[in-house]
Design a protein around this motif. Structure first.
Motif, PDB file in Angstrom:
ATOM      1  N   ALA A   1       0.812  -1.213   0.000  1.00  0.00           N
ATOM      2  CA  ALA A   1       0.000   0.000   0.000  1.00  0.00           C
ATOM      3  C   ALA A   1       0.848   1.266   0.000  1.00  0.00           C
ATOM      4  CB  ALA A   1      -0.932  -0.001   1.213  1.00  0.00           C
ATOM      5  N   GLY A   2       2.172   1.096   0.067  1.00  0.00           N
ATOM      6  CA  GLY A   2       3.069   2.247   0.061  1.00  0.00           C
ATOM      7  C   GLY A   2       3.175   2.956   1.401  1.00  0.00           C
ATOM      8  N   LYS A   3       2.762   2.271   2.481  1.00  0.00           N
ATOM      9  CA  LYS A   3       2.773   2.912   3.801  1.00  0.00           C
ATOM     10  C   LYS A   3       4.104   2.743   4.532  1.00  0.00           C
ATOM     11  CE  LYS A   3      -2.216   2.373   4.436  1.00  0.00           C
ATOM     12  NZ  LYS A   3      -3.292   1.792   5.293  1.00  0.00           N
ATOM     13  N   ILE A   4       4.815   1.655   4.253  1.00  0.00           N
ATOM     14  CA  ILE A   4       6.141   1.445   4.845  1.00  0.00           C
ATOM     15  C   ILE A   4       7.078   0.935   3.761  1.00  0.00           C
ATOM     16  CG2 ILE A   4       5.312   1.046   7.191  1.00  0.00           C
ATOM     17  CD1 ILE A   4       5.627  -1.909   6.773  1.00  0.00           C
ATOM     18  N   ARG A   5       8.382   1.174   3.963  1.00  0.00           N
ATOM     19  CA  ARG A   5       9.379   0.764   2.981  1.00  0.00           C
ATOM     20  C   ARG A   5      10.148  -0.479   3.416  1.00  0.00           C
ATOM     21  NH1 ARG A   5      13.228   5.643   1.947  1.00  0.00           N
ATOM     22  NH2 ARG A   5      13.974   4.280   0.272  1.00  0.00           N
ATOM     23  N   ALA A   6      10.465  -0.581   4.693  1.00  0.00           N
ATOM     24  CA  ALA A   6      11.261  -1.704   5.190  1.00  0.00           C
ATOM     25  C   ALA A   6      10.831  -2.017   6.612  1.00  0.00           C
ATOM     26  CB  ALA A   6      12.751  -1.373   5.145  1.00  0.00           C
ATOM     27  N   ILE A   7      11.206  -3.204   7.096  1.00  0.00           N
ATOM     28  CA  ILE A   7      10.792  -3.634   8.436  1.00  0.00           C
ATOM     29  C   ILE A   7      12.001  -4.076   9.250  1.00  0.00           C
ATOM     30  CG2 ILE A   7       8.521  -4.318   7.589  1.00  0.00           C
ATOM     31  CD1 ILE A   7       9.474  -7.275   7.951  1.00  0.00           C
ATOM     32  N   GLY A   8      11.815  -4.044  10.576  1.00  0.00           N
ATOM     33  CA  GLY A   8      12.881  -4.481  11.466  1.00  0.00           C
ATOM     34  C   GLY A   8      12.318  -4.942  12.798  1.00  0.00           C
ATOM     35  N   MET A   9      13.167  -5.585  13.585  1.00  0.00           N
ATOM     36  CA  MET A   9      12.812  -6.005  14.940  1.00  0.00           C
ATOM     37  C   MET A   9      13.628  -5.200  15.942  1.00  0.00           C
ATOM     38  SD  MET A   9      10.384  -8.155  15.393  1.00  0.00           S
ATOM     39  CE  MET A   9      10.719  -8.509  17.123  1.00  0.00           C
ATOM     40  N   SER A  10      13.263  -5.348  17.202  1.00  0.00           N
ATOM     41  CA  SER A  10      14.001  -4.722  18.288  1.00  0.00           C
ATOM     42  C   SER A  10      13.999  -5.673  19.477  1.00  0.00           C
ATOM     43  CB  SER A  10      13.345  -3.392  18.667  1.00  0.00           C
ATOM     44  OG  SER A  10      14.081  -2.720  19.666  1.00  0.00           O
ATOM     45  N   ASN A  11      15.085  -5.675  20.239  1.00  0.00           N
ATOM     46  CA  ASN A  11      15.202  -6.533  21.420  1.00  0.00           C
ATOM     47  C   ASN A  11      14.973  -8.004  21.073  1.00  0.00           C
ATOM     48  OD1 ASN A  11      15.564  -4.395  23.486  1.00  0.00           O
ATOM     49  ND2 ASN A  11      13.520  -3.787  22.816  1.00  0.00           N
ATOM     50  N   GLU A  12      15.514  -8.419  19.938  1.00  0.00           N
ATOM     51  CA  GLU A  12      15.305  -9.766  19.418  1.00  0.00           C
ATOM     52  C   GLU A  12      16.566 -10.609  19.561  1.00  0.00           C
ATOM     53  OE1 GLU A  12      13.681 -12.374  18.969  1.00  0.00           O
ATOM     54  OE2 GLU A  12      12.230 -11.761  17.425  1.00  0.00           O
ATOM     55  N   SER A  13      16.388 -11.926  19.501  1.00  0.00           N
ATOM     56  CA  SER A  13      17.486 -12.887  19.610  1.00  0.00           C
ATOM     57  C   SER A  13      17.921 -13.355  18.229  1.00  0.00           C
ATOM     58  CB  SER A  13      17.035 -14.101  20.422  1.00  0.00           C
ATOM     59  OG  SER A  13      16.062 -14.847  19.696  1.00  0.00           O
ATOM     60  N   ALA A  14      19.041 -14.091  18.191  1.00  0.00           N
ATOM     61  CA  ALA A  14      19.514 -14.654  16.920  1.00  0.00           C
ATOM     62  C   ALA A  14      18.519 -15.671  16.381  1.00  0.00           C
ATOM     63  CB  ALA A  14      20.891 -15.297  17.117  1.00  0.00           C
ATOM     64  N   TRP A  15      17.968 -16.528  17.245  1.00  0.00           N
ATOM     65  CA  TRP A  15      16.966 -17.490  16.796  1.00  0.00           C
ATOM     66  C   TRP A  15      15.748 -16.769  16.227  1.00  0.00           C
ATOM     67  CZ3 TRP A  15      11.858 -18.609  18.138  1.00  0.00           C
ATOM     68  CH2 TRP A  15      11.352 -19.797  17.588  1.00  0.00           C
ATOM     69  N   GLY A  16      15.279 -15.765  16.953  1.00  0.00           N
ATOM     70  CA  GLY A  16      14.115 -15.026  16.494  1.00  0.00           C
ATOM     71  C   GLY A  16      14.349 -14.367  15.146  1.00  0.00           C
ATOM     72  N   MET A  17      15.497 -13.726  14.975  1.00  0.00           N
ATOM     73  CA  MET A  17      15.767 -13.046  13.705  1.00  0.00           C
ATOM     74  C   MET A  17      15.819 -14.027  12.544  1.00  0.00           C
ATOM     75  SD  MET A  17      15.767  -9.814  14.128  1.00  0.00           S
ATOM     76  CE  MET A  17      16.373  -9.364  12.495  1.00  0.00           C
ATOM     77  N   THR A  18      16.464 -15.173  12.742  1.00  0.00           N
ATOM     78  CA  THR A  18      16.548 -16.129  11.635  1.00  0.00           C
ATOM     79  C   THR A  18      15.175 -16.700  11.297  1.00  0.00           C
ATOM     80  OG1 THR A  18      17.156 -17.911  13.180  1.00  0.00           O
ATOM     81  CG2 THR A  18      18.950 -16.746  12.084  1.00  0.00           C
TER      82      THR A  18
END
Length: 346
Positions: A172-189
């Motif tokens: 919809a053109g509302k966001i360009r990219a996404i990210g996490m915060s306070n995350e672990s290596a398992w969670g990110m993968t």
């Protein structure tokens, strides 16, 4: 100031990022507007905020105020095209927002629109989840972290639901990219694996605490970041002001320590003695400790945009004066030795 790519996106950000979590309580509107102008004029193009800001203290009454102030600055100056804006949706909370409810796909669709309104912009450059819904070991929870109650399938279903909502927002053109915060290596993968398997948006960044005093990121997370092309947005690079030296002999009125009493659990019997080790290193090498702490971030073997905050423009001017500082190999080696001798002070 150096530019780096945010993950595998096409967004280029500076290696320093202006944090805005005090905008609306410790930092008033006029000071906040001036700070943003100063940062941009110094070459910084990156702002970080969140729906739950301002903090210190956090309250339901001020939720969204930092975003609102940034939006007012955009409307006032017309400089939206000069800045990359990152914000976050809150996870489970004690009741500051949504009566404590965290986020799922439906919440994401609503909160993105709410942030867009407060920011007075058509698009959010980076939209982040403030912490994982399943829990996190960040903020000193690592000492008693117990993941045994997690339900893997529930986590996978949640990730898919959230990624599908974020995909809707991207399309919809509302966001360009996404990210996490306070995350672990398992969670990110797992976020990345799900995205790649389903053709959904891929995590470009992770915002975790990282400083001379807090180096949990150095092992599993660093390996994840290098292999998965995830950019670290390091928060508290000055260790919540500890590395300025201002708490060594006193607690300044109006400082974060004077407000919350423990710097979020960072004050332990070892904290000030270990802080002094780094202050002494800076003194011995003739460098301001603030500038040393910030310049050290650029020496790491993974990409970092370091998020710093300033309560007022005088603090910001001091920080910006060190934007071109480069550490010598000798000082880097001594920092490594200090870390090995004084690990995990909090």
């Amino acid at each position: 100031m150096q530019k780096l790519k945010l993950g595998r996106s096409d967004i280029m950000v500076t290696d320093w990022c202006l944090g805005t979590m005090t905008y609306g309580n410790q930092t008033d509107r006029a000071d906040a507007y001036q700070q943003i102008d100063m940062a941009l004029d110094a070459g910084i193009n990156f702002l970080d905020t969140a729906e739950m800001y301002p903090v210190n203290p956090i309250s339901a009454e001020t939720v969204g105020l930092s975003e609102t102030i940034i939006g007012e600055w955009i409307a006032k100056t017309g400089r939206r095209s000069e800045v990359v804006i990152a914000t976050k949706v809150s996870g489970n909370n004690p009741g500051w927002v949504r009566d404590g409810r965290g986020y799922d796909g439906d919440v994401i669709r609503q909160t993105v629109d709410a942030s867009l309104r407060r920011l007075q912009t058509d698009v959010i450059d980076l939209y982040q989840m403030h912490w994982p819904e399943r829990g996190s070991y960040m903020f000193r929870q690592n000492w008693t972290f117990d993941p045994s109650g997690q339900d893997r399938q529930q986590t996978m279903d949640h990730m898919r639901d959230v990624l599908e909502a974020l995909d809707d927002c991207v399309k919809a053109g509302k966001i360009r990219a996404i990210g996490m915060s306070n995350e672990s290596a398992w969670g990110m993968t797992k976020w990345i694996d799900q995205a790649e398997a389903l053709g959904l948006p891929r995590m470009a960044s992770v915002q975790n605490e990282y400083s001379l005093m807090c180096r949990l990121y150095d092992t599993d997370m660093a390996e994840m970041a290098v292999n998965e092309d995830v950019t670290l947005l390091s928060f508290s690079p000055l260790a919540c002001g500890l590395l300025t030296g201002k708490y060594q002999d006193d607690v300044p009125a109006g400082s974060r320590l004077s407000i919350n009493g423990s710097l979020g659990g960072r004050m332990t019997p070892r904290t000030l003695p270990v802080t002094q080790v780094y202050l002494d290193l800076a003194r011995d090498h003739g460098i301001d400790p603030v500038h040393m702490a910030m310049a050290w971030q650029a020496t790491r073997p993974f990409l970092i945009s370091a998020i710093f905050g300033a309560t007022n423009v005088d603090q910001l001017a001091h920080l910006l004066a060190g934007r071109d500082v480069v550490l010598t190999d000798d000082l880097i080696a001594e920092i490594d030795a200090a870390h090995k001798a004084n690990p995990m002070p909090y």
